[in-house]
Design an enzyme around this catalytic site. Structure first.
Site, PDB file in Angstrom:
ATOM      1  N   LEU A  10       0.814  -1.200  -0.009  1.00  0.00           N
ATOM      2  CA  LEU A  10       0.057  -0.021   0.042  1.00  0.00           C
ATOM      3  C   LEU A  10       0.871   1.312  -0.119  1.00  0.00           C
ATOM      4  O   LEU A  10       1.623   1.442   0.839  1.00  0.00           O
ATOM      5  CB  LEU A  10      -1.061  -0.068   1.185  1.00  0.00           C
ATOM      6  CG  LEU A  10      -1.883  -1.100   1.242  1.00  0.00           C
ATOM      7  CD1 LEU A  10      -2.852  -0.845   2.396  1.00  0.00           C
ATOM      8  CD2 LEU A  10      -2.546  -1.673  -0.110  1.00  0.00           C
ATOM      9  N   ARG A  17       2.259  15.025   6.243  1.00  0.00           N
ATOM     10  CA  ARG A  17       3.204  15.953   7.089  1.00  0.00           C
ATOM     11  C   ARG A  17       4.650  15.639   6.835  1.00  0.00           C
ATOM     12  O   ARG A  17       5.426  16.349   7.320  1.00  0.00           O
ATOM     13  CB  ARG A  17       3.057  14.972   8.448  1.00  0.00           C
ATOM     14  CG  ARG A  17       1.694  15.433   9.252  1.00  0.00           C
ATOM     15  CD  ARG A  17       1.693  14.782  10.643  1.00  0.00           C
ATOM     16  NE  ARG A  17       1.069  13.462  10.293  1.00  0.00           N
ATOM     17  CZ  ARG A  17       1.319  12.466  11.117  1.00  0.00           C
ATOM     18  NH1 ARG A  17       2.226  12.528  12.273  1.00  0.00           N
ATOM     19  NH2 ARG A  17       0.959  11.261  11.064  1.00  0.00           N
ATOM     20  N   GLY A  82      -9.494   4.300   2.399  1.00  0.00           N
ATOM     21  CA  GLY A  82      -8.986   3.404   3.514  1.00  0.00           C
ATOM     22  C   GLY A  82      -8.095   2.322   3.009  1.00  0.00           C
ATOM     23  O   GLY A  82      -8.173   1.951   1.828  1.00  0.00           O
ATOM     24  N   THR A  83      -7.645   1.484   3.967  1.00  0.00           N
ATOM     25  CA  THR A  83      -6.551   0.268   3.569  1.00  0.00           C
ATOM     26  C   THR A  83      -7.370  -0.912   3.004  1.00  0.00           C
ATOM     27  O   THR A  83      -6.704  -1.385   2.244  1.00  0.00           O
ATOM     28  CB  THR A  83      -6.066   0.311   5.016  1.00  0.00           C
ATOM     29  OG1 THR A  83      -6.985  -0.333   6.156  1.00  0.00           O
ATOM     30  CG2 THR A  83      -4.992   1.091   5.431  1.00  0.00           C
ATOM     31  N   LYS A 337      37.223   7.693  -9.385  1.00  0.00           N
ATOM     32  CA  LYS A 337      36.096   7.393 -10.281  1.00  0.00           C
ATOM     33  C   LYS A 337      36.144   6.277 -11.292  1.00  0.00           C
ATOM     34  O   LYS A 337      36.847   6.766 -12.289  1.00  0.00           O
ATOM     35  CB  LYS A 337      35.344   8.593 -10.751  1.00  0.00           C
ATOM     36  CG  LYS A 337      34.073   8.539 -11.042  1.00  0.00           C
ATOM     37  CD  LYS A 337      33.724   9.349 -12.246  1.00  0.00           C
ATOM     38  CE  LYS A 337      34.364   8.987 -13.809  1.00  0.00           C
ATOM     39  NZ  LYS A 337      33.982   9.632 -14.869  1.00  0.00           N
ATOM     40  N   ASN A 372      40.485  13.815 -17.371  1.00  0.00           N
ATOM     41  CA  ASN A 372      39.653  12.766 -18.138  1.00  0.00           C
ATOM     42  C   ASN A 372      38.431  13.389 -19.237  1.00  0.00           C
ATOM     43  O   ASN A 372      37.875  12.896 -19.806  1.00  0.00           O
ATOM     44  CB  ASN A 372      38.989  11.929 -17.196  1.00  0.00           C
ATOM     45  CG  ASN A 372      38.084  12.639 -16.072  1.00  0.00           C
ATOM     46  OD1 ASN A 372      38.246  13.549 -15.829  1.00  0.00           O
ATOM     47  ND2 ASN A 372      37.098  11.796 -15.679  1.00  0.00           N
ATOM     48  N   SER A 391      55.232  13.382  -8.721  1.00  0.00           N
ATOM     49  CA  SER A 391      54.314  14.247  -8.122  1.00  0.00           C
ATOM     50  C   SER A 391      53.708  15.473  -8.969  1.00  0.00           C
ATOM     51  O   SER A 391      54.408  15.773 -10.073  1.00  0.00           O
ATOM     52  CB  SER A 391      54.713  15.073  -7.050  1.00  0.00           C
ATOM     53  OG  SER A 391      55.152  13.976  -5.884  1.00  0.00           O
TER      54      SER A 391
HETATM   55  C1  UD1 Z   1      -3.467   1.477   9.969  1.00  0.00           C
HETATM   56  C2  UD1 Z   1      -4.355   0.458  10.683  1.00  0.00           C
HETATM   57  C3  UD1 Z   1      -3.932   0.307  12.174  1.00  0.00           C
HETATM   58  C4  UD1 Z   1      -2.470   0.349  12.409  1.00  0.00           C
HETATM   59  C5  UD1 Z   1      -1.681   1.190  11.860  1.00  0.00           C
HETATM   60  C6  UD1 Z   1      -0.289   0.725  11.839  1.00  0.00           C
HETATM   61  C7  UD1 Z   1      -6.252   0.133   9.332  1.00  0.00           C
HETATM   62  C8  UD1 Z   1      -7.587   0.665   9.315  1.00  0.00           C
HETATM   63  N1  UD1 Z   1      -5.689   0.733  10.377  1.00  0.00           N
HETATM   64  O1  UD1 Z   1      -3.903   2.790  10.547  1.00  0.00           O
HETATM   65  O2  UD1 Z   1      -4.775  -0.689  12.805  1.00  0.00           O
HETATM   66  O3  UD1 Z   1      -2.271   0.198  13.969  1.00  0.00           O
HETATM   67  O4  UD1 Z   1      -2.169   1.269  10.545  1.00  0.00           O
HETATM   68  O5  UD1 Z   1       0.850   1.873  11.501  1.00  0.00           O
HETATM   69  O6  UD1 Z   1      -5.710  -0.400   8.556  1.00  0.00           O
HETATM   70  N2  UD1 Z   1      -3.177   3.544   2.496  1.00  0.00           N
HETATM   71  C9  UD1 Z   1      -3.617   3.619   1.221  1.00  0.00           C
HETATM   72  N3  UD1 Z   1      -4.716   3.856   0.676  1.00  0.00           N
HETATM   73  C10 UD1 Z   1      -5.828   4.242   1.584  1.00  0.00           C
HETATM   74  C11 UD1 Z   1      -5.313   4.487   2.876  1.00  0.00           C
HETATM   75  C12 UD1 Z   1      -4.250   4.177   3.312  1.00  0.00           C
HETATM   76  O7  UD1 Z   1      -2.620   3.119   0.142  1.00  0.00           O
HETATM   77  O8  UD1 Z   1      -6.827   4.650   1.291  1.00  0.00           O
HETATM   78  C13 UD1 Z   1      -1.864   3.435   2.665  1.00  0.00           C
HETATM   79  C14 UD1 Z   1      -0.975   4.471   3.605  1.00  0.00           C
HETATM   80  O9  UD1 Z   1      -0.383   5.099   2.324  1.00  0.00           O
HETATM   81  C15 UD1 Z   1      -0.214   3.813   4.513  1.00  0.00           C
HETATM   82  C16 UD1 Z   1      -1.117   2.726   4.670  1.00  0.00           C
HETATM   83  O10 UD1 Z   1      -1.998   2.225   3.852  1.00  0.00           O
HETATM   84  O11 UD1 Z   1       0.966   3.210   3.812  1.00  0.00           O
HETATM   85  C17 UD1 Z   1      -1.564   2.743   6.069  1.00  0.00           C
HETATM   86  O12 UD1 Z   1      -2.502   3.882   6.229  1.00  0.00           O
HETATM   87  P1  UD1 Z   1      -2.632   4.974   7.389  1.00  0.00           P
HETATM   88  O13 UD1 Z   1      -3.782   5.963   7.093  1.00  0.00           O
HETATM   89  O14 UD1 Z   1      -1.536   5.420   7.810  1.00  0.00           O
HETATM   90  O15 UD1 Z   1      -3.321   3.920   8.293  1.00  0.00           O
HETATM   91  P2  UD1 Z   1      -3.590   4.120  10.088  1.00  0.00           P
HETATM   92  O16 UD1 Z   1      -4.617   5.112  10.436  1.00  0.00           O
HETATM   93  O17 UD1 Z   1      -2.093   4.474  10.654  1.00  0.00           O
END
Ligand code: UD1
Ligand code: MG
Length: 455
Positions: A10, A17, A82-83, A337, A372, A391
Site C-alpha cells: 500500500l 506531514r 481506506g486500507t 571514479k 579525463n 608528483s
Molecule cells: C493503520 C491500521 C492500524 C495500524 C496502523 C499501523 C487500518 C484501518 N488501520 O492505521 O490498525 O495500527 O495502520 O501503522 O488499516 N493507504 C492507502 N490507501 C488508503 C489508506 C491508506 O494506500 O486509502 C496506505 C497508506 O499510504 C499507508 C498505509 O496504507 O502506507 C496505512 O494507512 P494509514 O492511513 O497510515 O493507516 P493508520 O490510520 O495509521
C-alpha cells in the site's frame, strides 16, 4: 493448500506531514526508497506476483516501482477510501491467484524478511488470517489486537472505535497481514465504511473471518520493526534504527568498527569479516568491501569495490566504478571514479583518478590528475604495471603510460609513454647568481627614501 505468495504494497497515501514534493514512499532510508525496503523484505518470500497500490503522485511511484521490481503491477487507488479499499484495488491484478497475499505498508521500512517468514509459518500452522502485532510503548492511535481466551486473534479495533478497556490493550496492529487471496477479497467485500473515519478498514477482515469460523493468529515482532514514517522526524528515527541494526549485524559477522555509531551504511553494503572500518565512514549504495580491507576515518564510498588487504583513506573518496585491488592504497584526499587499481597499486596523496586503469604495483605521486574530460567527452588513462608517476603530473587523456615507465614530477603528459621510458615536460631552468641580493638591496634603498619623504 498452496504456499505461493503475492505481495500487495500500500503506497497511495499522500504523506502530508512530510511536507514534500516527493511522494512519501520514495523518501530514502539507508540509501533506498522506503518502497524499495518493502519490496526487498517481501522478496524474501519469493512472491509470484507483486502489486503496488499507488494514489498520490501515482505515475512517479509507479515508475519507481517498475525500476525496483520490473514484474510488479501498479494499480491506482483514487480516491483513497481506506486500507481495505486500497487492497480491493489489487483484486483484478490478483485474479486467479490462489496463494497467500502479504499486505505491507510502503512507509514501514524496518520490517525484516525473517518476520514475514514467521508469519508464513503461522499460516502453515492453520491460521487463515495472520496479523503482525507488537507491544507498543505508547499504543496511542494504533489499532488494538484483541485476543480471545485461547490467545488466538479475535478482532482488531481501531483506536477511534475502541472502548476504554480496549484502549488499555498494548498489543497493536503493525498493518502487515497474510491472508489467502480468495479469502482476502471475499472478506473485504463484506467490509463497510460505517465507522468513525468513514473508511473501509482492512482490519475489519479479522472479525469477519472469525464470524465465518476461520482461525486468526497474531505474530509478534519488535516495535522498531513496525516503525511507520509520517514525518521527517520519523524518517530520521527510521534511519537511526536501521543504521543501529545494520552496524550490529556487520560486527556480529566479523567486521571491526572502532566507533560504530559514526559509521553509516547503505541497504546493500557488503563488508567481509576482518575488515576494519574506522570512525566517520559513509557508505553510499553499491559498495562491497572484502574481508581484511581497512577503511580509514572520514572516507566516503559509493558504487565501488575494495579487495582484501587494501587500505582506503583517511579522507578518501571512492565514487561509482572504483575497483580497488588487493593490497592497493588510496590515501588522503584522493578521489577515484570509474577506475581500477591493480594489486598493490598506490595513490597516497591529493590525487584525482577518473576513467583509468592503474596497473599492479604502480605508484601515483601526490597531486597527480587524470584530465579525463575535455568539456564534452570522457577519455581513458592507462598506467602500466610498476609505472611511477611523479608528483603534480597532469595525465591528459586519452593517454597510456607503459609498464615500468616513469613520469618526472610536474609533467603534463599528452602522448603515450613507452614501457620503461622516462618522460618529463619541464620549462628550461634559468639561474641568475646573486640576483636576489642585489634586488633586495635596491628595494630596501627605495623604501628608505620614501620614508624620508624624498619620494
Ligand atoms: C493503520 C491500521 C492500524 C495500524 C496502523 C499501523 C487500518 C484501518 N488501520 O492505521 O490498525 O495500527 O495502520 O501503522 O488499516 N493507504 C492507502 N490507501 C488508503 C489508506 C491508506 O494506500 O486509502 C496506505 C497508506 O499510504 C499507508 C498505509 O496504507 O502506507 C496505512 O494507512 P494509514 O492511513 O497510515 O493507516 P493508520 O490510520 O495509521
Ligand atoms: Mg499510519
Amino acid at each position: 493448500m498452496t504456499h505461493e505468495t503475492a505481495l500487495c504494497i500500500l503506497a497511495a497515501g499522500k504523506g502530508t506531514r512530510m511536507r514534500s514534493d516527493l511522494p512519501k514512499v520514495l523518501h530514502a532510508v539507508a540509501g533506498s526508497s522506503m518502497l524499495g525496503h518493502a519490496l526487498r523484505a517481501g522478496a524474501a518470500c519469493d512472491p509470484a506476483r507483486v502489486v503496488v497500490v499507488t494514489g498520490h503522485q501515482s505515475a512517479r511511484v509507479a515508475e519507481a516501482a517498475a525500476a525496483l521490481a520490473p514484474g510488479a503491477t501498479c494499480v491506482e487507488q483514487s480516491p483513497q477510501l481506506g486500507t481495505g479499499h486500497a487492497v480491493t484495488m489489487a483484486e483484478p491484478a490478483l485474479s486467479g491467484f490462489e496463494g497467500d497475499v502479504f499486505v505491507l505498508f510502503g512507509d514501514t521500512p524496518l520490517i525484516r524478511p525473517e518476520t514475514l517468514l514467521a508469519m508464513r509459518d503461522a499460516r502453515k500452522g492453520g491460521a487463515e488470517v495472520v496479523v503482525l502485532g507488537f507491544e507498543a510503548a505508547e499504543p496511542g492511535g494504533y489499532g488494538r489486537l484483541i485476543l480471545d481466551g485461547t490467545g488466538a486473534l479475535d478482532r482488531i479495533v481501531e483506536a477511534k472505535e475502541a472502548t476504554a478497556e480496549e484502549l488499555a490493550v498494548t498489543l497493536c496492529n503493525s498493518g502487515v497481514m497474510l491472508v489467502p487471496g480468495p479469502a482476502l477479497f471475499r472478506l473485504l467485500s463484506k467490509v463497510t465504511n460505517d465507522n468513525a473515519k468513514g473508511e473501509y478498514y482492512l482490519t475489519d477482515i479479522v472479525g469477519l473471518a472469525r464470524a465465518e469460523g476461520l482461525a486468526c493468529a497474531a505474530v509478534r515482532c519488535d516495535e522498531t520493526e513496525t516503525l511507520g514514517v509520517n514525518s521527517r522526524i520519523d524518517l530520521a528515527a527510521a534511519e537511526a534504527a536501521w543504521q543501529a541494526r545494520a552496524r550490529t549485524a556487520a560486527m556480529a559477522a566479523g567486521v571491526t568498527m572502532t566507533a560504530p555509531e559514526t559509521v553509516f551504511l547503505s541497504h546493500d553494503t557488503e563488508i567481509g569479516p576482518d575488515a576494519v572500518i574506522e570512525p566517520h565512514v559513509v557508505f553510499g549504495p553499491g559498495v562491497r568491501v572484502d574481508g581484511g580491507a581497512t577503511i580509514r576515518a572520514f572516507s566516503h564510498l559509493e558504487g565501488c569495490t575494495v579487495a582484501r588487504g587494501a587500505v582506503i583513506g583517511p579522507y578518501a573518496r571512492l565514487r561509482p566504478g572504483a575497483d580497488i585491488g588487493e593490497d592497493a592504497k588510496v590515501g588522503n584526499f584522493v578521489e577515484v571514479k570509474a577506475a581500477t587499481f591493480g594489486k598493490g597499486a598506490k595513490a597516497n596523496h591529493l590525487t584525482y583518478i577518473g576513467d583509468a586503469e592503474i596497473g599492479a604495483g604502480a605508484n601515483v605521486g601526490a597531486g597527480t590528475i587524470t584530465c579525463n574530460y575535455d568539456g564534452v567527452l570522457k577519455h581513458r588513462t592507462t598506467v602500466g604495471a610498476g609505472a611511477f608517476i611523479g608528483s603534480n603530473t597532469a595525465l591528459v587523456a586519452p593517454v597510456a603510460i607503459g609498464e615500468g615507465a616513469m613520469v618526472g614530477a610536474g609533467s603534463t603528459i599528452t602522448r603515450d609513454v613507452e614501457p620503461d621510458a622516462l618522460a618529463l615536460t619541464r620549462a628550461p631552468r634559468e639561474d641568475r647568481p646573486a640576483f636576489v641580493a642585489k634586488l633586495r638591496a635596491k628595494l630596501t634603498e627605495i623604501k628608505a627614501r620614501r620614508k624620508a619623504g624624498k619620494g
